[in-house]
Every structure is written in C-alpha cells, then in structure tokens.
Design an enzyme around this catalytic site. Structure first.
Site, short mmCIF file in Angstrom:
data_model
loop_
_atom_site.label_atom_id
_atom_site.label_comp_id
_atom_site.label_asym_id
_atom_site.label_seq_id
_atom_site.Cartn_x
_atom_site.Cartn_y
_atom_site.Cartn_z
N ARG A 86 0.84 -1.28 0.14
CA ARG A 86 0.05 -0.07 -0.12
C ARG A 86 0.99 1.07 0.09
NH1 ARG A 86 -3.71 -0.04 5.02
NH2 ARG A 86 -4.82 -1.81 3.71
N ARG A 155 -1.73 6.75 9.72
CA ARG A 155 -1.67 6.38 8.42
C ARG A 155 -1.70 7.34 7.34
NH1 ARG A 155 -3.79 0.77 8.56
NH2 ARG A 155 -2.88 -0.31 10.17
N LYS A 216 -3.32 0.87 15.19
CA LYS A 216 -3.27 1.89 14.15
C LYS A 216 -3.96 3.40 14.31
CE LYS A 216 -5.60 -0.70 11.38
NZ LYS A 216 -6.81 -1.38 10.45
N LYS A 218 -5.68 7.05 12.35
CA LYS A 218 -6.07 7.56 11.16
C LYS A 218 -6.49 8.96 11.29
CE LYS A 218 -7.20 3.01 9.45
NZ LYS A 218 -8.50 2.18 8.89
N CYS A 437 -15.42 -3.50 0.37
CA CYS A 437 -14.13 -3.80 0.71
C CYS A 437 -13.55 -4.84 -0.15
CB CYS A 437 -13.87 -3.97 2.09
SG CYS A 437 -14.71 -5.81 2.52
N CYS A 443 -8.03 -10.72 1.21
CA CYS A 443 -7.96 -10.46 2.78
C CYS A 443 -7.92 -11.69 3.54
CB CYS A 443 -9.30 -9.48 3.18
SG CYS A 443 -9.20 -9.09 4.70
N CYS A 482 -16.18 -8.60 6.50
CA CYS A 482 -16.44 -8.56 8.07
C CYS A 482 -16.36 -7.47 8.50
CB CYS A 482 -14.99 -9.40 8.68
SG CYS A 482 -13.38 -8.13 8.50
N CYS A 486 -13.93 -2.02 6.60
CA CYS A 486 -13.00 -1.07 5.73
C CYS A 486 -13.65 -0.44 4.74
CB CYS A 486 -12.00 -2.13 5.20
SG CYS A 486 -10.95 -3.16 6.22
FE1 SRM Z 1 -8.89 -2.13 6.44
C1 SRM Z 1 -7.56 -4.64 8.08
C2 SRM Z 1 -8.11 -3.74 3.72
C3 SRM Z 1 -9.76 0.84 4.76
C4 SRM Z 1 -10.54 -1.09 9.37
N1 SRM Z 1 -7.99 -3.52 5.84
C5 SRM Z 1 -7.52 -4.68 6.52
C6 SRM Z 1 -6.56 -5.85 5.96
C7 SRM Z 1 -5.16 -5.26 5.80
C8 SRM Z 1 -6.64 -7.01 6.53
C9 SRM Z 1 -5.61 -7.69 7.36
O1 SRM Z 1 -5.23 -6.79 8.32
O2 SRM Z 1 -4.77 -8.55 7.16
C10 SRM Z 1 -7.31 -5.66 4.68
C11 SRM Z 1 -6.56 -5.78 3.42
C12 SRM Z 1 -7.48 -6.52 2.36
C13 SRM Z 1 -6.76 -6.51 0.86
O3 SRM Z 1 -6.44 -7.83 0.60
O4 SRM Z 1 -6.29 -5.64 0.41
C14 SRM Z 1 -7.88 -4.24 4.78
N2 SRM Z 1 -8.91 -1.48 4.68
C15 SRM Z 1 -8.53 -2.10 3.70
C16 SRM Z 1 -8.83 -1.25 2.13
C17 SRM Z 1 -7.97 -1.71 1.24
C18 SRM Z 1 -10.38 -1.43 1.85
C19 SRM Z 1 -10.64 -1.09 0.73
O5 SRM Z 1 -11.54 -1.84 0.05
O6 SRM Z 1 -10.37 0.01 0.11
C20 SRM Z 1 -8.42 -0.12 2.91
C21 SRM Z 1 -7.27 0.67 2.73
C22 SRM Z 1 -7.21 1.92 3.23
C23 SRM Z 1 -5.69 2.58 3.20
O7 SRM Z 1 -5.44 3.00 2.15
O8 SRM Z 1 -4.92 2.46 4.37
C24 SRM Z 1 -9.11 -0.12 4.29
N3 SRM Z 1 -9.84 -0.37 7.12
C25 SRM Z 1 -10.19 0.59 6.12
C26 SRM Z 1 -11.29 1.42 6.79
C27 SRM Z 1 -11.89 2.86 6.34
C28 SRM Z 1 -11.30 4.02 6.72
O9 SRM Z 1 -10.02 3.79 7.29
O10 SRM Z 1 -11.65 4.94 6.22
C29 SRM Z 1 -11.42 0.98 8.17
C30 SRM Z 1 -12.33 1.23 9.25
C31 SRM Z 1 -11.87 2.47 10.04
C32 SRM Z 1 -11.20 2.12 11.21
O11 SRM Z 1 -9.97 1.88 11.08
O12 SRM Z 1 -11.75 2.08 12.16
C33 SRM Z 1 -10.53 -0.29 8.30
N4 SRM Z 1 -9.02 -2.56 8.26
C34 SRM Z 1 -9.60 -2.39 9.36
C35 SRM Z 1 -9.73 -2.99 10.50
C36 SRM Z 1 -10.48 -2.80 12.11
C37 SRM Z 1 -9.54 -2.09 12.90
C38 SRM Z 1 -10.12 -1.88 14.26
O13 SRM Z 1 -9.89 -0.95 14.74
O14 SRM Z 1 -10.67 -2.93 14.70
C39 SRM Z 1 -8.74 -3.88 10.17
C40 SRM Z 1 -8.41 -5.20 11.11
C41 SRM Z 1 -6.90 -4.83 12.27
O15 SRM Z 1 -6.50 -3.71 11.95
O16 SRM Z 1 -6.83 -5.70 13.16
C42 SRM Z 1 -8.46 -3.87 8.77
FE1 SF4 Z 2 -10.82 -7.79 4.83
FE2 SF4 Z 2 -12.98 -7.25 6.81
FE3 SF4 Z 2 -11.52 -5.17 5.77
FE4 SF4 Z 2 -13.02 -6.31 4.31
S1 SF4 Z 2 -13.88 -5.26 6.26
S2 SF4 Z 2 -11.04 -5.67 3.72
S3 SF4 Z 2 -13.07 -8.60 4.99
S4 SF4 Z 2 -10.76 -6.79 6.97
#
Ligand code: SRM
Ligand code: SF4
Length: 572
Positions: A86, A155, A216, A218, A437, A443, A482, A486
């Site tokens: 990323r 981030r 993390k 943001k 997502c 993922c 899930c 995201c």
């Molecule tokens: Fe996310 C984890 C993809 C935005 C909350 N996210 C992941 C991972 C890296 C899975 C992992 O940890 O193994 C996913 C990778 C999937 C893949 O194959 O690409 C993933 N997140 C994404 C993306 C690519 C979704 C998309 O369809 O665009 C976004 C990348 C953003 C970026 O450029 O940095 C993405 N993730 C978000 C958002 C939206 C936002 O930030 O506006 C959230 C919700 C906001 C937040 O953070 O609360 C988000 N991602 C999570 C979480 C839950 C965090 C938590 O507080 O519990 C995880 C899991 C974790 O961190 O343990 C996670």
């Molecule tokens: Fe993966 Fe869950 Fe984030 Fe979708 S919402 S990209 S399934 S971690």
C-alpha cells in the site's frame, strides 16, 4: 481540571502485561526485525511471524490466495504466499507521470491490477517475495513511498480531492502532506531495507517512542459541505473552516473508528467528537499532542480495545480533553459552525474558474483491471500517457483525472469512449454511492465476499428500487466481508457486514452525511432474506417518505430502527 499530577509516563513495555505485538516492536530495533533475512530465505514464500507484523509499518501485508488454500493443502504445498503493498498518498494526489509508473509496476510485479482504497491510497496485490524490493524501490523512484501506510502509527492522511474549491483544496492538500510527514516514523529502517541505504542506528522516535502507538491511527481533513472523507470515522479529524474564501483554521475531531468484532459488545464503531478549533499554524502541534495522548494512555494490553475511540470512552471525553490541554499547555477554543451535505462523490466533467477541466470516473470498488467487462487498466494508462495534470483518488475508491487543459479535453474524452470508462452516466445513483471492501480472495480476515459480490447484489437491489419508483434515490449501500469495517459500512444507510460465506448482518439508519451510525436490524441473513427485507422497507419508503427525506432518516422516523447516539449506544 489539571491532570498534571497523575500524568502517565510514555508507555514502557511490560512483558507481564502487554500484548506480544508490543514485544515485537520493542525488539525490532526500530522496525528492522529480521526483515532483511526473511526476504532472502529461499525455502518459503513467506516471512517469519514477527516480521509479518513489522512489514506493516513499511506498507506491506503478507497474504495468501484464499481461493487456492484448500487445493494447496491437499497437495501438501504451503499456501500461495504473496504480499499486498500500500502506498502512502496524502489526499490521494499523484501526478499522471507517477500514476503511469505505478501502473507499470502493477503490470510487472503484481497480479496486474491496481486497487484504489477507501483511504485514497494505491494497493498492489499478489506481489511475490522475490519482487517485493523491486516494487518498493519502484514506488520510491516515483517520489511516493509506502512508509507508515499500515502499522501502529498515523496512516495516510486523507483530504477531500475537490476540484470545485481549488484554492482551498490546494491549501488543505498542502496541510495534509505536512501532517502526514510530521507524523511519519523517523527510523531509517525503511531506507536500509528497501533502498539499500547505509545502516544508521536509530536512537529515538521523537513522537512515537520505541513502542510506537498501541494501534493503528487514522487522520482525515474534510472541506465542508462535502464529507467524502468520512471525517467522523477517523481517530483524528479536521474540518476546514473557510470564511470569506480564506482558510481560517480547522475544527478538531477525535475518537472515530469502524472496527468491531461480531458478538463482542466491548467493541463497537464510533463517530468522532468535535472538541475544539485551531488555526492552520497550530495544526501540527495539536495533531502531535493528540497522537501523544493516545501513545501514553492507549490500551497496550488488549489490542482489540486499543484504538483512540476506546481510550476516550474509558477516560471520558472531558478528561481526555483536559489531558490534551495539559500536553498542549493551552486550551482549545470552541469549534466553529459548519455543515455537511453528503459523503459521496460527484461524477463526470467539471470546469473550474482557472478554465481547467476535471473528470471523476466511477470505478467499481476501486479495482483497476482489464477483464471481459472493462478495459479500465489500459484506458487509464493511455490517459496517463497524454495527461499532464494529476490523478486524484477519492475516499470512495473513484478517480478524478484532474487539471486537464482545455486543449487536451477532447483527447481524453476520446480515450474515455474508446476504452469504455464510466463517467457515472449509466449507473444508478445507488450504485454510484455503493462501496465494497476487498474481502476474498486476498484479505485474510474476510468471512464473506464483498468486492466480487456487491455488483450482482446491486443489480437485484436496483430491480427492487425500480419496482418502487426509487431508482433515482442515491441510497448509500456499503458492504464488507467482516466487521472490521474497511468500506465504513456502519456509516451506510444500508450496511451489509459479512458473517459467514453468503451470510451478512444488515444494518440500517445511518445519516446521509456520515455523522450518525447505523444499527443492527437482522443478523446472519442470506441474499433472499436481504432482498425480502429491503422490498418491504422500499415499499414503505416509496409510499410514506416526506419530501427529500433520506432513507437512513426515514427508517428511524418510521420506527424500523432506533437512532444510535454514539458508539456506546451501538449495541443497546
Ligand atoms: Fe482495512 C485490516 C483493507 C480501510 C478497518 N484492511 C485490513 C486488511 C489489511 C486485512 C488484514 O489486516 O490482514 C485488509 C487488506 C485487504 C486486501 O487484501 O487488500 C484491509 N482497509 C482495507 C482497504 C484496502 C479496503 C478497501 O476496499 O479499500 C482500505 C485501505 C485503506 C488505506 O489505504 O489505508 C481499508 N480499514 C479501512 C477502513 C476505512 C477508513 O479507514 O476510512 C477501516 C475502518 C476505519 C477504522 O480503522 O476503524 C478499516 N482494516 C480495518 C480493521 C479494523 C480496525 C479496528 O479498529 O478494529 C482491520 C483489522 C485490524 O486492524 O486488525 C483492517
Ligand atoms: Fe478484509 Fe474485513 Fe477489511 Fe473487508 S472489512 S477488507 S473483509 S478486513
């Protein structure tokens, strides 16, 4: 209230109390670990466990192709490991030249697609270990990088990519870059590992310390009236306050986040609180101190409760503010008035006062790929080759080809037609507003499909909308595989969150502007059940809505679901 006397010292690792991730950070020698050794180990396509955590700080996730997992297990092969990379792209702005180079890296080293994320970043999937260094070095040669795109640090900083307000946007974009750079880790590990720079011992991380943040972190900046960055979903948010066409400062928000765990009421999504105002000159100081409060007070014993939102709810907002004021040495003044109208994108052509043109393209789930349905990858590459402005990623996974000269407009129009790119004229407003997502197959946390499934489900939802004469309603529908959230599904008027293959939880009642969470309506339902429920709700909405009433507001007024005041209320 002074908290000077009970101020906690910057957190120090305590093996008896803290999570193993804290140990990994402490032992990593400022994010170095054994990454270099892992990269050259020819026996496996993976890196060792501790390094899997550390590479996140470098913008990399180890993944495996989940579609192939069972087959490979049967064949007694290790999973097909590859890496997702990323890039850090403040405010989502890249030049056309940079875009061209990034797309070429995707052709050479990844699975051939580029992915635009919900936080305005580029992702490459399917990069094998042997190609990691070349890809990272390639990204660096474009003058972008992947430092802190993931990991327990601040981030990529989001900001509206709005061409409409060019002058203010320019200023806010500059602040987003400064903020992103100010909060970067200062270790030289990235340059040593990926760019073969000489080893320089890191003696300290001035903002983060040796254990970085508990989780993390943001940050986003919004320019009203648009909330396309979903500022309330961020740990730290800023809302640009503009008076007489001048940026006079920012309202400050803290404690937003989406992630939660199914059936665990201790975890919940939360919208950020607006806690004060600062001038542009105070922005970095305020941001740094919010980060430091989270560094010192965040939970390092339970990772799922470590985000700033939980720190704030544990301390209480007043106490959090008092601690922040103490760290700052001054108190934040009251926030200023502002108004948002929505959190989606606006598509198609737009000309700004400087005569430049901007084109917002609709890109389903941000996936830039050539396949039977689309020539998106080739089309955008062709545009990048003749365009001398920018490519701006929106926070809703779309792309703005920005600053097109009047002379070049017709050339770009020709390419848009030739490659069949969408400028948002043929899709329904609901589809244009929808988000999914990544989920399967990359993922590791996905419980159900999202990106690969939403287009089909949308067609069935559109049939219902048509039946009830609602096809022109821009209902905001978001799906994730899930509850990590995201695609920010808990801020959708209709949120679908994966529970198991083919099964989703249905959430209703978020606001159209992204400032109110939705609430669980039905758990663990399949497609037939989703469509049956939506059919009943759409029929009611069609007959009984008030003029200009949004679906999210309607389901609350009509008693289908209770309004959620904030995170602690989400499960109640
Ligand atoms: Fe996310 C984890 C993809 C935005 C909350 N996210 C992941 C991972 C890296 C899975 C992992 O940890 O193994 C996913 C990778 C999937 C893949 O194959 O690409 C993933 N997140 C994404 C993306 C690519 C979704 C998309 O369809 O665009 C976004 C990348 C953003 C970026 O450029 O940095 C993405 N993730 C978000 C958002 C939206 C936002 O930030 O506006 C959230 C919700 C906001 C937040 O953070 O609360 C988000 N991602 C999570 C979480 C839950 C965090 C938590 O507080 O519990 C995880 C899991 C974790 O961190 O343990 C996670
Ligand atoms: Fe993966 Fe869950 Fe984030 Fe979708 S919402 S990209 S399934 S971690």
């Amino acid at each position: 209230m002074s908290v000077q006397n009970n101020k906690i010292k910057p957190s120090q690792y305590d093996p008896a109390k803290h999570t193993d991730v804290e140990r990994i950070k402490v032992e990593s020698k400022y994010l170095r670990g054994s990454i270099q050794e892992s990269l050259i180990d020819p026996i496996t396509g993976s890196v060792v466990d501790d390094d899997q955590m550390l590479i996140k700080f470098h913008g990399i996730y180890q993944q495996d192709d989940r579609d192939l997992r069972n087959e490979r297990r049967k064949q007694k092969l290790e999973p097909l490991y590859s890496f997702m990379i990323r890039a850090r792209v403040p405010a989502g702005v890249a030049t056309a030249k940079q875009y061209q180079q990034l797309a070429e890296l995707a052709q050479n080293y990844s699975s051939g697609s580029l992915r635009l994320t919900t936080r305005q970043a580029f992702q490459w999937h399917g990069v094998f270990k042997r190609n990691l260094k070349k890809t990272i070095a390639g990204i660096n040669s474009t003058l972008l990088d992947t430092i802190a795109a993931c990991g327990d640090v601040n981030r990529n900083v989001m900001a509206n990519p709005l061409p409409e307000t060019s002058a203010i946007h320019q200023e806010v974009y500059a602040w987003s870059k400064k903020l992103s750079e100010h909060l970067l880790p200062k270790t030289n590990a990235f340059h040593e590992i990926w760019l073969d720079d000489k080893k320089v011992e890191t003696s300290e991380e001035p903002i983060y310390g040796q254990t970085y943040l508990p989780r993390k972190f943001k940050t986003a900046i919004a320019i009203p009236p648009y909330n396309d960055v979903d500022v309330y979903a961020n740990d730290m948010g800023f809302i640009a306050i503009v008076e007489n066409n001048q940026l006079i400062g920012f309202n400050i928000l803290v404690g937003g986040g989406m992630g939660s765990t199914h059936n665990d009421d201790e975890t919940y999504p939360r919208v950020a609180d607006v806690i004060g105002f600062c001038t542009p000159e105070q922005l970095l100081e305020v941001a740094e101190n919010i980060v430091k409060v989270q560094r010192d007070y965040g939970n390092r014993q339970v990772r799922k409760l470590a985000r700033l939102k939980y720190t704030i709810d544990r301390l209480g907002l007043d106490k959090f503010k008092a601690i922040l004021h103490d760290y700052l040495g001054w108190s934040l003044p009251e926030p200023k008035a502002f108004e948002f109208i929505h959190n989606g994108d606006r598509y198609g052509w737009l000309q700004t006062e400087d005569k430049q043109w901007h084109l917002t393209l609709y890109i389903h789930s941000g996936r830039i790929i050539d396949n039977a349905q689309s020539q998106l990858f080739s089309g955008l590459l062709a545009i990048a080759k003749i365009h001398d402005g920018e490519f701006r990623i929106t926070p809703n996974q779309n792309l703005i080809v920005s600053n097109i000269t009047p002379e070049n407009k017709s050339n770009i129009e020709t390419l848009v037609k030739e490659y069949g790119l969408s400028i948002g004229k043929t899709e329904t407003p609901a589809r244009l507003n929808s988000l999914a997502c990544v989920a399967f197959p990359t993922c590791s946390l996905a419980m159900a499909e999202a990106e690969r499934y939403l287009p089909d489900l949308m067609s069935k939802i559109e049939a219902l909308l048509e039946k009830y004469q609602l096809l022109n309603q821009a209902i905001n529908i978001r799906m994730t595989g899930c509850p990590n959230g995201c695609a920010r599904p808990f801020l959708a008027e209709i949120g679908l969150v994966g529970k198991a293959p083919g099964k989703y939880n249905l959430y209703l009642g978020a606001s159209y502007k992204g400032d109110r969470l939705n609430k669980l309506y039905k758990e663990n339902i399949n497609e037939t059940q989703i469509l049956e429920i939506l059919s009943v709700l759409f029929a009611d909405y069609s007959h009984n809505r008030q003029p200009a009433e949004y679906f999210g507001d309607f389901v609350i007024r009509q008693g289908h679901i209770k309004a959620v005041a904030n995170g602690l209320d989400f499960h109640g």
